[in-house]
Design a protein around this motif. Structure first.
Motif, PDB file in Angstrom:
ATOM      1  N   ASP A   1      28.660  22.447  61.948  1.00 57.53           N
ATOM      2  CA  ASP A   1      29.841  21.705  62.402  1.00 57.53           C
ATOM      3  C   ASP A   1      29.728  21.324  63.871  1.00 57.53           C
ATOM      4  O   ASP A   1      30.059  20.203  64.263  1.00 57.53           O
ATOM      5  N   ARG A   2      29.268  22.263  64.683  1.00 55.95           N
ATOM      6  CA  ARG A   2      29.142  21.981  66.114  1.00 55.95           C
ATOM      7  C   ARG A   2      28.066  20.943  66.392  1.00 55.95           C
ATOM      8  O   ARG A   2      28.208  20.099  67.276  1.00 55.95           O
ATOM      9  N   LEU A   3      26.965  21.022  65.642  1.00 53.91           N
ATOM     10  CA  LEU A   3      25.901  20.036  65.842  1.00 53.91           C
ATOM     11  C   LEU A   3      26.336  18.646  65.381  1.00 53.91           C
ATOM     12  O   LEU A   3      25.970  17.644  66.009  1.00 53.91           O
ATOM     13  N   GLU A   4      27.130  18.580  64.311  1.00 51.53           N
ATOM     14  CA  GLU A   4      27.662  17.281  63.891  1.00 51.53           C
ATOM     15  C   GLU A   4      28.605  16.728  64.955  1.00 51.53           C
ATOM     16  O   GLU A   4      28.606  15.524  65.224  1.00 51.53           O
ATOM     17  N   LEU A   5      29.411  17.601  65.568  1.00 53.55           N
ATOM     18  CA  LEU A   5      30.284  17.159  66.655  1.00 53.55           C
ATOM     19  C   LEU A   5      29.453  16.663  67.838  1.00 53.55           C
ATOM     20  O   LEU A   5      29.766  15.628  68.437  1.00 53.55           O
ATOM     21  N   MET A   6      28.369  17.393  68.164  1.00 49.59           N
ATOM     22  CA  MET A   6      27.488  16.952  69.256  1.00 49.59           C
ATOM     23  C   MET A   6      26.898  15.583  68.942  1.00 49.59           C
ATOM     24  O   MET A   6      26.835  14.708  69.807  1.00 49.59           O
ATOM     25  N   GLN A   7      26.478  15.386  67.699  1.00 44.98           N
ATOM     26  CA  GLN A   7      25.920  14.090  67.313  1.00 44.98           C
ATOM     27  C   GLN A   7      26.968  13.000  67.482  1.00 44.98           C
ATOM     28  O   GLN A   7      26.676  11.916  67.986  1.00 44.98           O
ATOM     29  N   HIS A   8      28.192  13.286  67.085  1.00 41.16           N
ATOM     30  CA  HIS A   8      29.276  12.314  67.234  1.00 41.16           C
ATOM     31  C   HIS A   8      29.537  12.004  68.716  1.00 41.16           C
ATOM     32  O   HIS A   8      29.708  10.847  69.095  1.00 41.16           O
ATOM     33  N   LEU A   9      29.549  13.051  69.543  1.00 37.35           N
ATOM     34  CA  LEU A   9      29.817  12.851  70.969  1.00 37.35           C
ATOM     35  C   LEU A   9      28.727  12.036  71.648  1.00 37.35           C
ATOM     36  O   LEU A   9      29.005  11.228  72.532  1.00 37.35           O
ATOM     37  N   LEU A  10      27.491  12.254  71.251  1.00 40.39           N
ATOM     38  CA  LEU A  10      26.366  11.611  71.928  1.00 40.39           C
ATOM     39  C   LEU A  10      25.936  10.293  71.289  1.00 40.39           C
ATOM     40  O   LEU A  10      25.179   9.534  71.890  1.00 40.39           O
ATOM     41  N   ASN A  11      26.410  10.000  70.090  1.00 44.01           N
ATOM     42  CA  ASN A  11      25.974   8.811  69.372  1.00 44.01           C
ATOM     43  C   ASN A  11      26.986   7.682  69.553  1.00 44.01           C
ATOM     44  O   ASN A  11      27.744   7.354  68.649  1.00 44.01           O
ATOM     45  N   PHE A  12      27.001   7.102  70.723  1.00 50.21           N
ATOM     46  CA  PHE A  12      27.896   5.992  71.013  1.00 50.21           C
ATOM     47  C   PHE A  12      27.306   5.163  72.144  1.00 50.21           C
ATOM     48  O   PHE A  12      26.438   5.609  72.871  1.00 50.21           O
ATOM     49  N   THR A  13      27.774   3.953  72.231  1.00 51.23           N
ATOM     50  CA  THR A  13      27.362   3.097  73.344  1.00 51.23           C
ATOM     51  C   THR A  13      28.618   2.592  74.035  1.00 51.23           C
ATOM     52  O   THR A  13      29.598   2.230  73.393  1.00 51.23           O
ATOM     53  N   SER A  14      28.573   2.616  75.329  1.00 49.91           N
ATOM     54  CA  SER A  14      29.704   2.152  76.118  1.00 49.91           C
ATOM     55  C   SER A  14      29.215   1.815  77.522  1.00 49.91           C
ATOM     56  O   SER A  14      28.312   2.456  78.041  1.00 49.91           O
TER      57      SER A  14
ATOM     58  N   ASP B   1      31.570   1.727  79.893  1.00 41.30           N
ATOM     59  CA  ASP B   1      32.636   2.326  80.697  1.00 41.30           C
ATOM     60  C   ASP B   1      32.149   3.667  81.258  1.00 41.30           C
ATOM     61  O   ASP B   1      31.943   4.627  80.512  1.00 41.30           O
ATOM     62  N   SER B   2      31.976   3.758  82.548  1.00 40.09           N
ATOM     63  CA  SER B   2      31.439   4.967  83.172  1.00 40.09           C
ATOM     64  C   SER B   2      32.376   6.160  82.994  1.00 40.09           C
ATOM     65  O   SER B   2      31.919   7.297  82.886  1.00 40.09           O
ATOM     66  N   GLN B   3      33.670   5.923  82.951  1.00 36.65           N
ATOM     67  CA  GLN B   3      34.614   7.028  82.753  1.00 36.65           C
ATOM     68  C   GLN B   3      34.478   7.615  81.346  1.00 36.65           C
ATOM     69  O   GLN B   3      34.534   8.830  81.162  1.00 36.65           O
ATOM     70  N   GLU B   4      34.297   6.763  80.359  1.00 35.66           N
ATOM     71  CA  GLU B   4      34.109   7.246  78.988  1.00 35.66           C
ATOM     72  C   GLU B   4      32.791   8.010  78.866  1.00 35.66           C
ATOM     73  O   GLU B   4      32.720   9.051  78.218  1.00 35.66           O
ATOM     74  N   LEU B   5      31.742   7.507  79.517  1.00 40.31           N
ATOM     75  CA  LEU B   5      30.448   8.200  79.520  1.00 40.31           C
ATOM     76  C   LEU B   5      30.587   9.589  80.139  1.00 40.31           C
ATOM     77  O   LEU B   5      30.071  10.581  79.605  1.00 40.31           O
ATOM     78  N   LEU B   6      31.294   9.660  81.264  1.00 39.97           N
ATOM     79  CA  LEU B   6      31.494  10.937  81.940  1.00 39.97           C
ATOM     80  C   LEU B   6      32.293  11.892  81.059  1.00 39.97           C
ATOM     81  O   LEU B   6      31.949  13.070  80.943  1.00 39.97           O
ATOM     82  N   GLN B   7      33.341  11.406  80.421  1.00 40.57           N
ATOM     83  CA  GLN B   7      34.166  12.231  79.549  1.00 40.57           C
ATOM     84  C   GLN B   7      33.352  12.760  78.368  1.00 40.57           C
ATOM     85  O   GLN B   7      33.437  13.934  78.016  1.00 40.57           O
ATOM     86  N   ARG B   8      32.538  11.900  77.756  1.00 40.54           N
ATOM     87  CA  ARG B   8      31.693  12.326  76.637  1.00 40.54           C
ATOM     88  C   ARG B   8      30.676  13.370  77.092  1.00 40.54           C
ATOM     89  O   ARG B   8      30.418  14.335  76.390  1.00 40.54           O
ATOM     90  N   ALA B   9      30.099  13.168  78.262  1.00 38.96           N
ATOM     91  CA  ALA B   9      29.127  14.127  78.792  1.00 38.96           C
ATOM     92  C   ALA B   9      29.778  15.484  79.030  1.00 38.96           C
ATOM     93  O   ALA B   9      29.196  16.534  78.727  1.00 38.96           O
ATOM     94  N   LYS B  10      30.992  15.487  79.564  1.00 38.56           N
ATOM     95  CA  LYS B  10      31.710  16.745  79.799  1.00 38.56           C
ATOM     96  C   LYS B  10      32.017  17.459  78.487  1.00 38.56           C
ATOM     97  O   LYS B  10      31.881  18.679  78.386  1.00 38.56           O
TER      98      LYS B  10
END
Length: 179
Positions: A93-106, A108-117
């Motif tokens: 479950d956690r790895l699927e969440l990590m994949q979801h968090l990291l599998n996006f393109t944007s 927007d630097s604020q969205e990138l920072l939020q996803r990284a956090k």
């Protein structure tokens, strides 16, 4: 694929014991680095070995020859199949969440920072049980430090932590059944 998935239930085929320490995978980037670009951007079911380099084929054949020519497998005494099942159950479950968090393109630097956090927080939660805050790496100028001693504490913790966590979970489960 559908028919094969009927057999994905644990414990699976129990009459055959695989030596999981000798598995060879073309997803191993050290074994077949040329396939990284070949498979990039494709769904897993579309991955093929067409395009593998001759160097990777040679490396693969050497590894295969090495594994097949080993003496009879004795094993480590660790039930690798069950261990892998436990790890998958614990982290899927956690790895699927990590994949979801990291599998996006944007852009927007604020969205990138939020996803990284968020990704960093998830990794921290997953790794916290295995971090040794009491073990400090000695500096290179420290004299008289037994280097293997401080490292052996970390190796021992890494080797036993998963087992002790599993034992604690089993004890918890069995004690709650008796309540």
């Amino acid at each position: 694929m559908h028919a094969g998935s009927w057999h994905n239930r644990y414990p699976g085929e129990s009459r055959i014991v695989l030596d999981l320490t000798s598995l060879i995978s073309l997803y191993d980037t050290a074994l077949a680095p040329s396939l990284v670009l070949v498979c990039a951007g494709l769904e897993r079911c579309d991955h093929r070995v067409l395009g593998i380099s001759s160097e990777d084929i040679s490396r693969l054949m050497r590894k295969l020859t090495e594994v097949v020519s080993r003496p009879d497998w004795v094993g480590s005494g660790i039930d690798q199949k069950t261990l892998i099942h436990v790890i998958v159950d614990r982290y899927v479950d956690r790895l699927e969440l990590m994949q979801h968090l990291l599998n996006f393109t944007s852009s927007d630097s604020q969205e990138l920072l939020q996803r990284a956090k968020l990704a960093q927080a998830q990794l921290r939660v997953m790794l916290t049980p295995y971090l040794l805050h009491s073990t400090v790496v000695p500096s290179s100028d420290t004299s008289g430090v037994d280097a293997p001693h401080w490292a052996s504490l970390m190796f021992k913790n890494c080797a036993t932590m998963h087992t002790s966590v599993m034992i604690n979970q089993i004890l918890l489960m069995t004690s709650s059944e008796h309540l």
